[in-house]
Motif scaffolding. Structure first.
Motif, PDB file in Angstrom:
ATOM      1  N   MET A   1      20.010  16.763 -16.926  1.00  0.00           N
ATOM      2  CA  MET A   1      19.995  16.196 -18.270  1.00  0.00           C
ATOM      3  C   MET A   1      18.705  16.576 -18.992  1.00  0.00           C
ATOM      4  N   PRO A   2      18.714  16.453 -20.337  1.00  0.00           N
ATOM      5  CA  PRO A   2      17.450  16.629 -21.076  1.00  0.00           C
ATOM      6  C   PRO A   2      16.438  15.589 -20.592  1.00  0.00           C
ATOM      7  N   GLU A   3      15.175  16.005 -20.486  1.00  0.00           N
ATOM      8  CA  GLU A   3      14.126  15.105 -19.994  1.00  0.00           C
ATOM      9  C   GLU A   3      14.406  14.645 -18.562  1.00  0.00           C
ATOM     10  N   GLY A   4      15.187  15.443 -17.808  1.00  0.00           N
ATOM     11  CA  GLY A   4      15.561  15.026 -16.453  1.00  0.00           C
ATOM     12  C   GLY A   4      14.365  14.781 -15.563  1.00  0.00           C
ATOM     13  N   ASP A   5      13.370  15.668 -15.597  1.00  0.00           N
ATOM     14  CA  ASP A   5      12.180  15.491 -14.754  1.00  0.00           C
ATOM     15  C   ASP A   5      11.407  14.238 -15.151  1.00  0.00           C
ATOM     16  N   SER A   6      11.328  13.957 -16.452  1.00  0.00           N
ATOM     17  CA  SER A   6      10.624  12.748 -16.911  1.00  0.00           C
ATOM     18  C   SER A   6      11.348  11.488 -16.445  1.00  0.00           C
ATOM     19  N   ILE A   7      12.685  11.527 -16.450  1.00  0.00           N
ATOM     20  CA  ILE A   7      13.456  10.368 -15.985  1.00  0.00           C
ATOM     21  C   ILE A   7      13.168  10.119 -14.513  1.00  0.00           C
ATOM     22  N   LEU A   8      13.101  11.180 -13.699  1.00  0.00           N
ATOM     23  CA  LEU A   8      12.817  11.015 -12.270  1.00  0.00           C
ATOM     24  C   LEU A   8      11.417  10.471 -12.040  1.00  0.00           C
ATOM     25  N   VAL A   9      10.455  10.913 -12.870  1.00  0.00           N
ATOM     26  CA  VAL A   9       9.091  10.376 -12.750  1.00  0.00           C
ATOM     27  C   VAL A   9       9.087   8.881 -13.037  1.00  0.00           C
ATOM     28  N   VAL A  10       9.803   8.473 -14.099  1.00  0.00           N
ATOM     29  CA  VAL A  10       9.891   7.040 -14.429  1.00  0.00           C
ATOM     30  C   VAL A  10      10.558   6.278 -13.291  1.00  0.00           C
TER      31      VAL A  10
ATOM     32  N   GLN B   1       0.812  -1.207   0.000  1.00  0.00           N
ATOM     33  CA  GLN B   1       0.000   0.000   0.000  1.00  0.00           C
ATOM     34  C   GLN B   1       0.850   1.263   0.000  1.00  0.00           C
ATOM     35  N   TRP B   2       2.150   1.114   0.213  1.00  0.00           N
ATOM     36  CA  TRP B   2       3.020   2.276   0.256  1.00  0.00           C
ATOM     37  C   TRP B   2       4.455   1.846  -0.020  1.00  0.00           C
ATOM     38  N   ILE B   3       5.278   2.826  -0.415  1.00  0.00           N
ATOM     39  CA  ILE B   3       6.727   2.627  -0.547  1.00  0.00           C
ATOM     40  C   ILE B   3       7.414   3.772   0.184  1.00  0.00           C
ATOM     41  N   LYS B   4       8.709   3.605   0.471  1.00  0.00           N
ATOM     42  CA  LYS B   4       9.462   4.650   1.160  1.00  0.00           C
ATOM     43  C   LYS B   4      10.364   5.381   0.167  1.00  0.00           C
ATOM     44  N   LEU B   5      10.389   6.716   0.271  1.00  0.00           N
ATOM     45  CA  LEU B   5      11.317   7.550  -0.487  1.00  0.00           C
ATOM     46  C   LEU B   5      12.090   8.411   0.500  1.00  0.00           C
ATOM     47  N   ARG B   6      13.399   8.465   0.364  1.00  0.00           N
ATOM     48  CA  ARG B   6      14.216   9.252   1.280  1.00  0.00           C
ATOM     49  C   ARG B   6      13.955  10.741   1.063  1.00  0.00           C
ATOM     50  N   ILE B   7      13.878  11.491   2.176  1.00  0.00           N
ATOM     51  CA  ILE B   7      13.611  12.927   2.060  1.00  0.00           C
ATOM     52  C   ILE B   7      14.807  13.674   1.481  1.00  0.00           C
ATOM     53  N   ASP B   8      15.992  13.055   1.523  1.00  0.00           N
ATOM     54  CA  ASP B   8      17.179  13.704   0.965  1.00  0.00           C
ATOM     55  C   ASP B   8      17.560  13.134  -0.402  1.00  0.00           C
ATOM     56  N   MET B   9      16.590  12.479  -1.079  1.00  0.00           N
ATOM     57  CA  MET B   9      16.907  11.839  -2.357  1.00  0.00           C
ATOM     58  C   MET B   9      17.373  12.854  -3.401  1.00  0.00           C
ATOM     59  N   PHE B  10      16.880  14.109  -3.310  1.00  0.00           N
ATOM     60  CA  PHE B  10      17.269  15.106  -4.302  1.00  0.00           C
ATOM     61  C   PHE B  10      18.631  15.728  -3.982  1.00  0.00           C
ATOM     62  N   ASP B  11      19.243  15.329  -2.858  1.00  0.00           N
ATOM     63  CA  ASP B  11      20.608  15.740  -2.559  1.00  0.00           C
ATOM     64  C   ASP B  11      21.622  14.748  -3.100  1.00  0.00           C
ATOM     65  N   ASP B  12      21.138  13.611  -3.584  1.00  0.00           N
ATOM     66  CA  ASP B  12      22.024  12.565  -4.111  1.00  0.00           C
ATOM     67  C   ASP B  12      22.671  13.042  -5.416  1.00  0.00           C
ATOM     68  N   GLU B  13      23.948  12.703  -5.594  1.00  0.00           N
ATOM     69  CA  GLU B  13      24.687  13.152  -6.775  1.00  0.00           C
ATOM     70  C   GLU B  13      24.046  12.653  -8.067  1.00  0.00           C
ATOM     71  N   LYS B  14      23.623  11.392  -8.069  1.00  0.00           N
ATOM     72  CA  LYS B  14      23.032  10.837  -9.283  1.00  0.00           C
ATOM     73  C   LYS B  14      21.750  11.586  -9.649  1.00  0.00           C
ATOM     74  N   ILE B  15      20.907  11.868  -8.661  1.00  0.00           N
ATOM     75  CA  ILE B  15      19.651  12.567  -8.927  1.00  0.00           C
ATOM     76  C   ILE B  15      19.935  13.964  -9.458  1.00  0.00           C
ATOM     77  N   LYS B  16      20.926  14.647  -8.873  1.00  0.00           N
ATOM     78  CA  LYS B  16      21.264  15.991  -9.345  1.00  0.00           C
ATOM     79  C   LYS B  16      21.720  15.960 -10.805  1.00  0.00           C
ATOM     80  N   ILE B  17      22.555  14.975 -11.143  1.00  0.00           N
ATOM     81  CA  ILE B  17      23.040  14.873 -12.522  1.00  0.00           C
ATOM     82  C   ILE B  17      21.889  14.572 -13.471  1.00  0.00           C
ATOM     83  N   ILE B  18      21.002  13.654 -13.061  1.00  0.00           N
ATOM     84  CA  ILE B  18      19.855  13.306 -13.907  1.00  0.00           C
ATOM     85  C   ILE B  18      18.966  14.529 -14.133  1.00  0.00           C
ATOM     86  N   GLN B  19      18.758  15.327 -13.081  1.00  0.00           N
ATOM     87  CA  GLN B  19      17.924  16.516 -13.216  1.00  0.00           C
ATOM     88  C   GLN B  19      18.500  17.513 -14.224  1.00  0.00           C
TER      89      GLN B  19
END
Length: 362
Positions: A25-34, A5-23
């Motif tokens: 990139m082109p289509e960065g927001d779409s990649i994070l949604v996927v 019924q639920w999953i866990k997401l870290r509150i500091d996930m957007f501080d992660d280096e990989k997430i910052k690099i993905i953001q």
């Protein structure tokens, strides 16, 4: 299989280096949604991070595009990017979310699986009881006691076979996932202990034993970090070379060797050349004020590094376009006294790098 019924997401996930690099990139927001929807789908499947349909076969890219309501090209690009960043991997069972068990409540998932198993067992028992009542009401010729004993024995046998089969399937699936993880760990361990000559530069079939023995020295990542920080003062400095960065460095050096770029030069010289060209570029170093996205991780990307070496970001005075624009520049050397002085400085830096990295191991 019961759904989470639920999953866990870290509150500091957007501080992660990989997430910052993905953001960035082109289509960065779409990649994070996927990425987030894949985690949610893995939780829904409840198979320890595997994303597959009814525990039987994997989702295709087309299926995910329909489920995520995203263009097929966007989904394919997102999956490729996430795999390159070692956030997912494709297995024979389907997409596997790496480190899924690290971030989710596996104990809670196990409880749900156990409750689901018990519910199915009770359902089979109810069906078996109904079957017994049905046969008893039909008035068969056999004595009632014999009929009941035979039916109970038969039902218990069916239940036992079904339960045993389900347990064997669960054990097989668990063993397969465990084996995949062990294989990945062994591959990473092998990667971490491999020599420059045999892995990055590649051993030539005609290389003599003395040459091979002399080339067994391992790459010193601390020395690479120090060279980057010293050569690129205008770029963000790094404090450590993580495992993902080590993989990126090794992958880049293998690619340069495969493409026969800068043949005859060692791995340190190749990396130093990339660092120096990035620092010399007004665009990449941020001195032009047009872009500030260049970093160590950006330079270790194979595509980006190749563009840097080809001179796509070089200033006009160094054979590139005006202002270090990425649209301009074809490489080349000016042959001026300033360039010769820069080459001497580069050689001195490389010599210092070799001395400092003498005791470093992979």
């Amino acid at each position: 299989m019961a759904e989470m019924q639920w999953i866990k997401l870290r509150i500091d996930m957007f501080d992660d280096e990989k997430i910052k690099i993905i953001q960035s990139m082109p289509e960065g927001d779409s990649i994070l949604v996927v990425w987030i929807r894949l985690i949610a789908l893995a939780g829904k499947c409840n198979t320890d991070g595997l994303v597959m349909i009814e525990d039987e076969f994997p989702f295709t890219d087309e299926m995910l595009a329909v489920i995520f309501n995203k263009p097929l090209a966007t989904v394919k690009f997102a999956l490729k990017t996430l795999e390159q960043f070692h956030m997912i991997e494709n297995t024979t069972k389907g997409i596997y979310i790496i480190n899924f068990s690290k971030h989710q409540n596996i104990e809670g998932m196990d409880k749900i699986r156990e409750q689901n198993r018990l519910r199915k067992r009770r359902e089979r028992e109810r069906k078996a009881a109904l079957l017994l009542e049905q046969k008893a009401s039909e008035g068969q010729e056999r004595p009632a006691a014999e009929t009941k004993d035979a039916d109970v024995t038969e039902t218990e046998g069916v239940l036992s076979d079904t339960s045993q089969g389900a347990q064997e399937m669960s054990r097989d699936q668990s063993r397969e996932v465990t084996q995949q993880r062990e294989d990945k760990e062994k591959e990473e361990e092998k990667d971490n202990n491999i020599s420059l000559d045999s892995d990055i530069a590649g051993e030539s079939a005609g290389m003599g034993e003395a040459q091979k023995g002399a080339a067994r020295k391992h790459l010193g990542y601390d020395a690479v970090m120090e060279d980057y920080n010293r050569t690129c003062p205008d770029l963000p400095q790094i404090r450590a070379v993580s495992e993902s960065r080590r993989r990126a460095v090794r992958g880049l050096l293998r690619e340069l060797e495969k493409l026969k770029i800068m043949q005859g030069t060692g791995p340190y010289e190749k990396l130093h050349k990339i660092f120096q060209m990035a620092q010399d570029s007004s665009f990449l170093s941020g001195r032009s004020g047009r872009w500030h996205g260049c970093s160590f991780d950006w330079l270790m990307n194979k595509t980006n590094a190749l563009k840097v070496l080809e001179g796509n970001y070089a200033d006009k005075g160094n054979g590139g376009g005006p202002g270090g624009s990425p649209e301009c520049g074809t490489g080349g050397q000016s042959g001026t006294a300033d360039n010769r002085e820069m080459d001497n400085t580069t050689l001195e830096a490389l010599e210092l790098l070799r001395k400092n990295s003498g005791a470093e191991d992979l």
